[in-house]
Design an enzyme around this catalytic site. Structure first.
Site: not given
Ligand SMILES: O=C(Cc1cc(-c2ccc3c(-c4nc5ccccc5[nH]4)n[nH]c3c2)n[nH]1)Nc1cccc(F)c1
Length: 276
Positions: A167, A133, A136, A149, A131
């Protein structure tokens, strides 16, 4: 260490993921900043993704690579599940790409080389991401790219069991034709990603799914004239219909496009002598 919500000071909302919201959070005990992802259990049950979710936790907990987002731990209360994820200091790749429009050769080649290193690490563990893209990808404090992700990652070889959603743009011919596939699907996606970084949109994008599907299957690739010769060469070597003809990950660091655009780091002789 056992975590609970009270272990953290919750900061601003960072984004809305697929199944949950992500907050900046600080671990009270260590002062460490992380990204806390909150998901409703009833949502995971409703979307029948508990199995995929458990697999993602299993996979991501055991990965250690500078270009793969860390999952430090997880915990739950009666109605929610919480993930303690690495905080990526410069945020989401797709927002940076949309804002910039497209990247130059130096930035794009650095990102692609780092992603190739992360994919090579995963493939050696018999994991395919499936996945890849911009949505992610995250960017760390020092501008390094972080793969995240793994919801669709599986152990090779495999044939897809769950229906595709979202997509089609990144899917290789063997997946849109629902044939058996292996880790070389990530090579195709890396080619699509390279194109999107340099052009601003994926190569086979069409309003209708069927049209995208046809262009992927025919590898109907049109590379704009402003794309450098070396970048176009790598894109063509990755977007090969036959998986076995796709450019191998381990050769990417030596591809002319990567070598030519690698920033020159002035060596400090003492350090040079020390490191030998
Ligand atoms: O869901 C996710 C992936 C994931 C990572 C994130 C994510 C989103 C945003 C951030 C950010 C982040 N840093 C920023 C700085 C400025 C503006 C926005 C920001 N977002 N840091 N780490 C993140 C991590 N969302 N979803 N992993 C997951 C799901 C289920 C089980 C598992 F073991 C992992």
């Amino acid at each position: 260490r056992q975590y609970s919500l009270s272990s953290f000071e919750i900061g601003r909302k960072l984004g809305k993921g697929k199944f949950g919201k992500v907050y900046c959070a600080r671990d009270k005990a260590t002062g460490y900043v992380c990204a806390l992802k909150v998901m409703e259990k009833k949502e995971l049950i409703h979307f029948k993704v508990e199995k995929q979710f458990r697999r993602e936790i299993e996979i991501q907990s055991n990965l250690r690579h500078p270009n793969i987002l860390r999952l430090f731990g997880h915990f739950h209360d009666s109605e929610r599940v919480f993930l303690i994820l690495e905080y990526a200091g410069q945020g989401e790749m797709f927002k940076v790409l949309r804002k910039k429009g497209r990247f130059d050769d130096v930035l794009a080649s650095q990102y692609i080389c780092q992603i190739a290193s992360a994919l090579s690490y995963l493939h050696k563990k018999h994991i395919i991401h499936r996945d890849l893209k911009p949505e992610n990808l995250l960017i760390g404090l020092d501008g390094e790219v972080k793969l995240s992700d793994f919801g669709w990652s599986v152990h090779t070889p495999t044939s897809r069991r769950t229906t595709m959603c979202g997509t089609l743009d990144y899917l290789p011919p063997e997946m849109v034709e629902a044939k058996d596939h292996d880790s070389r699907v990530d090579l195709w996606a890396l080619g699509v990603l390279t194109y999107e970084f340099l052009v601003g949109n994926p190569p086979f994008e069409e309003p209708a799914h069927k049209a995208t599907y046809k262009r992927i299957s025919k590898v109907d690739l049109k590379i704009p004239p402003y794309v450098s010769v070396e970048a176009a060469d790598l894109i063509r070597r990755l977007l090969q219909h036959q998986p076995e003809r796709r450019f191998p990950l381990d050769q990417i660091p030596d591809h002319p496009w990567i070598v030519k655009n690698r920033p020159y780091w002035p060596t400090n002789n003492a350090a040079d002598k020390k490191s030998g």
